[in-house]
Write a protein that holds these residues in place. Structure first.
Motif, PDB file in Angstrom:
ATOM      1  N   VAL A   1      13.320  -7.349   8.040  1.00 37.34           N
ATOM      2  CA  VAL A   1      12.768  -6.539   9.125  1.00 37.34           C
ATOM      3  C   VAL A   1      13.011  -7.195  10.483  1.00 37.34           C
ATOM      4  CG1 VAL A   1      10.633  -5.563  10.073  1.00 37.34           C
ATOM      5  CG2 VAL A   1      11.018  -5.575   7.593  1.00 37.34           C
ATOM      6  N   LEU A   2      12.838  -8.511  10.525  1.00 38.75           N
ATOM      7  CA  LEU A   2      13.023  -9.264  11.774  1.00 38.75           C
ATOM      8  C   LEU A   2      14.047 -10.369  11.523  1.00 38.75           C
ATOM      9  CD1 LEU A   2       9.253  -9.849  12.684  1.00 38.75           C
ATOM     10  CD2 LEU A   2      10.755  -8.119  13.676  1.00 38.75           C
ATOM     11  N   PRO A   3      15.331 -10.042  11.637  1.00 34.99           N
ATOM     12  CA  PRO A   3      16.367 -11.005  11.234  1.00 34.99           C
ATOM     13  C   PRO A   3      16.301 -12.325  12.003  1.00 34.99           C
ATOM     14  CG  PRO A   3      17.309  -8.838  11.659  1.00 34.99           C
ATOM     15  CD  PRO A   3      15.889  -8.775  12.111  1.00 34.99           C
ATOM     16  N   GLU A   4      15.765 -12.322  13.219  1.00 31.86           N
ATOM     17  CA  GLU A   4      15.781 -13.552  14.022  1.00 31.86           C
ATOM     18  C   GLU A   4      14.504 -14.382  13.845  1.00 31.86           C
ATOM     19  OE1 GLU A   4      12.948 -11.387  16.423  1.00 31.86           O
ATOM     20  OE2 GLU A   4      14.442 -10.908  14.903  1.00 31.86           O
ATOM     21  N   ALA A   5      13.590 -13.915  13.002  1.00 35.30           N
ATOM     22  CA  ALA A   5      12.289 -14.592  12.902  1.00 35.30           C
ATOM     23  C   ALA A   5      12.418 -15.992  12.300  1.00 35.30           C
ATOM     24  CB  ALA A   5      11.340 -13.761  12.053  1.00 35.30           C
ATOM     25  N   ASP A   6      11.559 -16.885  12.764  1.00 36.25           N
ATOM     26  CA  ASP A   6      11.505 -18.250  12.229  1.00 36.25           C
ATOM     27  C   ASP A   6      10.710 -18.233  10.927  1.00 36.25           C
ATOM     28  OD1 ASP A   6      11.174 -20.895  11.646  1.00 36.25           O
ATOM     29  OD2 ASP A   6       9.932 -21.356  13.395  1.00 36.25           O
ATOM     30  N   LEU A   7      11.413 -18.358   9.816  1.00 34.25           N
ATOM     31  CA  LEU A   7      10.760 -18.183   8.514  1.00 34.25           C
ATOM     32  C   LEU A   7       9.820 -19.339   8.159  1.00 34.25           C
ATOM     33  CD1 LEU A   7      13.602 -16.643   6.354  1.00 34.25           C
ATOM     34  CD2 LEU A   7      11.732 -15.492   7.536  1.00 34.25           C
ATOM     35  N   SER A   8       9.977 -20.469   8.851  1.00 32.68           N
ATOM     36  CA  SER A   8       9.074 -21.574   8.533  1.00 32.68           C
ATOM     37  C   SER A   8       7.644 -21.234   8.943  1.00 32.68           C
ATOM     38  CB  SER A   8       9.524 -22.854   9.231  1.00 32.68           C
ATOM     39  OG  SER A   8       9.330 -22.734  10.624  1.00 32.68           O
ATOM     40  N   MET A   9       7.493 -20.244   9.804  1.00 31.68           N
ATOM     41  CA  MET A   9       6.146 -19.824  10.184  1.00 31.68           C
ATOM     42  C   MET A   9       5.506 -18.930   9.130  1.00 31.68           C
ATOM     43  SD  MET A   9       6.468 -18.945  14.210  1.00 31.68           S
ATOM     44  CE  MET A   9       4.826 -18.225  14.177  1.00 31.68           C
ATOM     45  N   VAL A  10       6.323 -18.423   8.240  1.00 34.05           N
ATOM     46  CA  VAL A  10       5.794 -17.511   7.220  1.00 34.05           C
ATOM     47  C   VAL A  10       5.276 -18.347   6.062  1.00 34.05           C
ATOM     48  CG1 VAL A  10       6.351 -15.637   5.652  1.00 34.05           C
ATOM     49  CG2 VAL A  10       7.430 -15.746   7.905  1.00 34.05           C
ATOM     50  N   MET A  11       3.968 -18.391   5.925  1.00 36.51           N
ATOM     51  CA  MET A  11       3.377 -19.228   4.884  1.00 36.51           C
ATOM     52  C   MET A  11       2.412 -18.402   4.036  1.00 36.51           C
ATOM     53  SD  MET A  11       2.656 -22.579   7.191  1.00 36.51           S
ATOM     54  CE  MET A  11       2.563 -23.769   5.892  1.00 36.51           C
ATOM     55  N   VAL A  12       2.203 -18.914   2.830  1.00 37.58           N
ATOM     56  CA  VAL A  12       1.277 -18.268   1.907  1.00 37.58           C
ATOM     57  C   VAL A  12       0.271 -19.308   1.469  1.00 37.58           C
ATOM     58  CG1 VAL A  12       1.070 -17.292  -0.416  1.00 37.58           C
ATOM     59  CG2 VAL A  12       2.921 -16.554   1.091  1.00 37.58           C
ATOM     60  N   ARG A  13      -0.991 -18.965   1.475  1.00 43.37           N
ATOM     61  CA  ARG A  13      -1.998 -19.921   1.040  1.00 43.37           C
ATOM     62  C   ARG A  13      -3.091 -19.229   0.252  1.00 43.37           C
ATOM     63  NH1 ARG A  13      -4.979 -21.772   6.383  1.00 43.37           N
ATOM     64  NH2 ARG A  13      -6.819 -20.630   5.754  1.00 43.37           N
ATOM     65  N   PRO A  14      -3.889 -19.990  -0.467  1.00 43.63           N
ATOM     66  CA  PRO A  14      -4.948 -19.359  -1.244  1.00 43.63           C
ATOM     67  C   PRO A  14      -5.941 -18.659  -0.319  1.00 43.63           C
ATOM     68  CG  PRO A  14      -4.633 -21.643  -1.926  1.00 43.63           C
ATOM     69  CD  PRO A  14      -3.807 -21.434  -0.696  1.00 43.63           C
ATOM     70  N   CYS A  15      -6.494 -17.580  -0.780  1.00 46.95           N
ATOM     71  CA  CYS A  15      -7.511 -16.884   0.000  1.00 46.95           C
ATOM     72  C   CYS A  15      -8.787 -17.718   0.074  1.00 46.95           C
ATOM     73  CB  CYS A  15      -7.854 -15.548  -0.652  1.00 46.95           C
ATOM     74  SG  CYS A  15      -6.698 -14.255  -0.239  1.00 46.95           S
TER      75      CYS A  15
ATOM     76  N   LYS B   1       2.572 -10.242  17.397  1.00 51.13           N
ATOM     77  CA  LYS B   1       2.078 -10.492  18.762  1.00 51.13           C
ATOM     78  C   LYS B   1       3.189 -11.008  19.661  1.00 51.13           C
ATOM     79  CE  LYS B   1      -2.235  -9.416  18.597  1.00 51.13           C
ATOM     80  NZ  LYS B   1      -2.844  -8.473  19.544  1.00 51.13           N
ATOM     81  N   ALA B   2       3.987 -11.934  19.114  1.00 49.75           N
ATOM     82  CA  ALA B   2       5.061 -12.518  19.916  1.00 49.75           C
ATOM     83  C   ALA B   2       6.079 -11.466  20.336  1.00 49.75           C
ATOM     84  CB  ALA B   2       5.733 -13.643  19.138  1.00 49.75           C
ATOM     85  N   ARG B   3       6.175 -10.393  19.565  1.00 55.03           N
ATOM     86  CA  ARG B   3       7.150  -9.339  19.879  1.00 55.03           C
ATOM     87  C   ARG B   3       6.487  -8.084  20.436  1.00 55.03           C
ATOM     88  NH1 ARG B   3       8.476 -12.593  16.216  1.00 55.03           N
ATOM     89  NH2 ARG B   3      10.633 -13.232  15.823  1.00 55.03           N
ATOM     90  N   LYS B   4       5.218  -8.225  20.785  1.00 55.84           N
ATOM     91  CA  LYS B   4       4.446  -7.108  21.328  1.00 55.84           C
ATOM     92  C   LYS B   4       4.482  -5.896  20.396  1.00 55.84           C
ATOM     93  CE  LYS B   4       4.755  -8.506  26.156  1.00 55.84           C
ATOM     94  NZ  LYS B   4       3.833  -9.629  25.887  1.00 55.84           N
ATOM     95  N   MET B   5       4.459  -6.185  19.097  1.00 58.86           N
ATOM     96  CA  MET B   5       4.417  -5.098  18.117  1.00 58.86           C
ATOM     97  C   MET B   5       2.987  -4.972  17.599  1.00 58.86           C
ATOM     98  SD  MET B   5       7.768  -6.303  15.975  1.00 58.86           S
ATOM     99  CE  MET B   5       7.867  -4.928  14.836  1.00 58.86           C
ATOM    100  N   ASN B   6       2.714  -3.855  16.946  1.00 55.08           N
ATOM    101  CA  ASN B   6       1.434  -3.680  16.271  1.00 55.08           C
ATOM    102  C   ASN B   6       1.490  -4.411  14.920  1.00 55.08           C
ATOM    103  OD1 ASN B   6      -0.531  -2.729  14.484  1.00 55.08           O
ATOM    104  ND2 ASN B   6      -0.674  -0.770  15.552  1.00 55.08           N
ATOM    105  N   PRO B   7       0.599  -5.399  14.707  1.00 58.51           N
ATOM    106  CA  PRO B   7       0.688  -6.218  13.483  1.00 58.51           C
ATOM    107  C   PRO B   7       0.580  -5.388  12.205  1.00 58.51           C
ATOM    108  CG  PRO B   7      -0.836  -7.205  15.049  1.00 58.51           C
ATOM    109  CD  PRO B   7      -0.465  -5.860  15.601  1.00 58.51           C
ATOM    110  N   ARG B   8      -0.268  -4.427  12.208  1.00 60.36           N
ATOM    111  CA  ARG B   8      -0.430  -3.643  10.969  1.00 60.36           C
ATOM    112  C   ARG B   8       0.817  -2.793  10.703  1.00 60.36           C
ATOM    113  NH1 ARG B   8      -6.035  -3.435   8.872  1.00 60.36           N
ATOM    114  NH2 ARG B   8      -5.232  -1.771   7.551  1.00 60.36           N
ATOM    115  N   GLN B   9       1.428  -2.329  11.796  1.00 63.44           N
ATOM    116  CA  GLN B   9       2.669  -1.553  11.631  1.00 63.44           C
ATOM    117  C   GLN B   9       3.777  -2.464  11.100  1.00 63.44           C
ATOM    118  OE1 GLN B   9       3.092   1.806  11.858  1.00 63.44           O
ATOM    119  NE2 GLN B   9       5.054   1.260  10.909  1.00 63.44           N
ATOM    120  N   LEU B  10       3.849  -3.667  11.658  1.00 62.20           N
ATOM    121  CA  LEU B  10       4.849  -4.628  11.170  1.00 62.20           C
ATOM    122  C   LEU B  10       4.602  -4.908   9.689  1.00 62.20           C
ATOM    123  CD1 LEU B  10       7.185  -6.644  11.608  1.00 62.20           C
ATOM    124  CD2 LEU B  10       5.469  -8.354  12.214  1.00 62.20           C
ATOM    125  N   ALA B  11       3.324  -5.078   9.343  1.00 61.21           N
ATOM    126  CA  ALA B  11       2.984  -5.337   7.946  1.00 61.21           C
ATOM    127  C   ALA B  11       3.468  -4.202   7.048  1.00 61.21           C
ATOM    128  CB  ALA B  11       1.471  -5.535   7.809  1.00 61.21           C
TER     129      ALA B  11
END
Length: 571
Positions: free
Chosen positions: A18-32, A50-60
């Motif tokens: 969806v975001l080819p230029e995104a820094d994937l190291s920021m994408v993390m998964v952790r226990p709830c 937020k960094a791209r001024k997009m709606n987070p839920r829409q991005l999700a």
RNA sequence: GCACCCGUAGCUCAAUUGGAUAGAGCAUUUGACUUCGGAUCAAAGGGUUGCAGGUUCAAGUCCUGCCGGGUGCGCCA
């Protein structure tokens, strides 16, 4: 591959679709934080949006369109401002843990790619007793070494012993004039300590003695045969003490290259730094100025004294150079007291000026002090520093009294062995449990308490599991896990987080994460144990619960082993 | 004076890139089948995260100021 890793990998793929230029190291998964949200969460999309001024839920929504986790997860939920919540399918949970039961994994992966890490810790001084001041460095360093090794890294432990310094002038004077051979044979460290204190005190009233000490030091450093012989003997006697303590603590070093090892390099190193304009003369001494760092502006690192002698920083730079040339590490970790922060900033800063091209990461992992119950530095009642050997003796003795009280029927030899494991384990656990940067208050009662977040509590949980297997008579039919009761599911899911915890420990140099994980594990096991009969359950359920017990025991044991703590089958 | 660290329940401590309702143990109060090991478990009360602002969708966590404590600051290691 473990579920969290699968989720992470596929989430990163979906994000990058969806975001080819995104820094994937920021994408993390952790226990709830709360099981009501799910098993794992990611909040990465909120900040990416937020960094791209997009709606987070829409991005999700868009990312979920590219994300297929249907083999292991229930439908992924978007919550609150844009959290992604993942819940494992029961079959995926059962399958992963059944594979673990077959010995295919133990809920952690090897780091990829493995790194080479040099660990510098403990660093006791020759001719002095090891005291509580050494305990945190020793135990913390050993735990980090074990953690990094478990994750598949190449770890080199190097004990940088304080075996070369001004104290040897006084020691040699004392040795030559006041040595009591009988006392030396009986307790060499105490005798050497006595000699040092004697000459030190005498020097305060009589400057001629200090002068004598300086001369003996110069003779030693210029290779005088007699002084070298005395120095070597002091070294050997001290090493024997170190070996005894390390044996009791179950700690081994790959190398013990003391400060003296680098002596021959110091002069040429200073010359080289001056020649390269890294260091320069200042007030008669040679110093490396670190103007580029605001905090170090007025704090140059001295590498040669005005009398021509060398400093701590000089030896550390030579040591650093040797480690880089010899082992080519990706990282060097120094585990010391927090009071040395400035020193390591200076050494690292000076090194960067000297070898700007070096890619090796330098980390100073520092820790707070151990305080007495009065909030002041931990001392004996007489006001002296507590010797490590005495501390370990007392821990074992106190543990022995407790074991004997709880279990008087066990033979004494067995109670002694249990007391050894429990006592040493309790000391280590109490040291690893607090956030390392906090000062902590030393308390025997808290450390050896039978409940609460302590080593005995974890060991007790382990012995209860072992006890179940001792009582097991019928053959086990199936090695298959099918958690059904809430306590089983909660325990099973927690087992999966062992690897994430180990990675956090290695990443932040914080063993207390592992302590807290194991405490939670023991707690979840106990909840299961209270609510879910194992041996009395019918056959299929019994086998499944046995698998859960066995895995819990294995993770507990491996986790404790990573903390440097042994286990016992009974206590 | 400058720099670094810390300030969370009565006490001792947690809190993972800033993340959802700040969690444990001790102490206090109440309760549990003579138990697959009671060295156990369940429950209750206890918080303006030192104070005041700020940034943010979100602050114990980041920024600024203040108060309180610790440590370090050129020839010890």
């Amino acid at each position: 591959m473990l579920p969290d890793k699968q989720i992470l990998r596929r989430l990163q793929q979906a994000v990058s679709a969806v975001l080819p230029e995104a820094d994937l190291s920021m994408v993390m998964v952790r226990p709830c934080p709360d099981p009501k949200f799910g098993d794992y969460q990611s909040n990465a999309l909120i900040s990416l949006a937020k960094a791209r001024k997009m709606n987070p839920r829409q991005l999700a929504e868009n990312v979920l369109g590219k994300l297929d986790l249907s083999n292991i997860c229930e439908k992924v939920e978007i919550a609150g401002p844009g959290f992604l919540n993942f819940r494992l399918k029961p079959a995926a949970l059962a399958e992963t843990l059944t594979a673990a039961a077959r010995g295919e994994h133990l809920s952690f992966d090897q780091s990829s790619p493995p790194r080479t890490v040099v660990l510098d810790f403990s660093s006791p001084n020759v001719a002095k007793p090891m005291h509580v001041g050494h305990i945190r460095s020793t135990i913390l360093g050993d735990c980090l070494a074990r953690t990094l090794r478990l994750l598949g890294n190449k770890v080199i432990t190097d004990n940088h012993i304080g075996d070369w310094g001004t104290q040897f002038g006084k020691l040699i004077v004392g040795w030559k004039k006041h040595l009591n051979a009988g006392a030396l044979a009986a307790d060499p460290i105490s005798e050497m300590e006595r000699l040092y204190k004697l000459v030190n005190a005498a020097g305060e009233s009589d400057p001629r003695i200090l002068d004598e000490a300086r001369q003996e030091l110069v003779k030693l450093q210029s290779g005088d045969g007699e002084n070298l012989k005395i120095w070597r003997e002091m070294l050997a006697l001290s090493q024997k003490q170190f070996d005894e303590i390390y044996a009791r603590l179950g700690i081994k070093f790959d190398f013990s290259l003391g400060e003296s090892f680098y002596n021959d390099r110091l002069k040429s190193l200073v010359d080289e730094l001056v020649g390269k304009n890294v260091a320069r003369e200042s007030e008669g001494a040679i110093a490396v100025f670190l103007e580029d760092q605001p905090q170090l502006k007025d704090k140059p690192a001295l590498i040669r004294k005005s009398d021509g002698g060398f400093n701590y920083a000089t030896t550390d730079l030579a040591t650093l150079e040797h480690r880089l040339k010899t082992w080519h590490p990706d990282e060097i970790i120094y585990v010391t007291d927090g009071r040395q922060q400035l020193h390591f900033q200076q050494v690292f800063g000076a090194f960067k000026k000297w070898h700007a091209e070096s890619q090796t990461r330098l980390a100073h992992v520092w820790f707070g002090s151990i305080l007495g119950e009065d909030g002041k530095p931990f001392k004996t009642r007489a006001g002296e520093t507590v010797k490590l050997a005495d501390l370990l003796d007392e821990a074992e003795e106190r543990a022995f009294n407790i074991v004997s009280e709880k279990n008087p029927s066990l033979p004494e030899a067995e109670r002694r062995e249990i007391a050894r494991v429990v006592g040493i384990g309790a000391v280590k656990y109490a040291d690893l449990l607090p956030n390392r940067q906090s000062d902590y208050v030393f308390s025997w009662d808290k450390m050896l308490a039978l409940n609460g977040n302590t080593a005995p509590y974890l060991l007790y949980a382990y012995t209860r599991i072992r006890s179940i297997f001792r009582k097991l008579e019928a053959e086990r039919q199936k090695m298959e896990l099918n958690p059904a009761a809430p306590e089983e599911i909660s325990l099973a899911k927690h087992l999966l987080n062992f690897g994430l915890t180990l990675e956090a420990v290695a990443g932040e140099y914080r063993p207390n994460f592992l302590c807290n994980y194991l405490y939670d594990l023991a707690g979840k096991f106990t909840a299961f144990y209270e609510n879910c009969p194992v041996l009395k359950a019918d056959k299929a359920m019994r086998d499944s619960r046995l698998v859960l017990c066995d895995l819990t025991a294995r993770v507990l044991k491996k986790g404790l082993d990573t903390l440097g703590i042994e286990v016992v089958d009974q206590m």
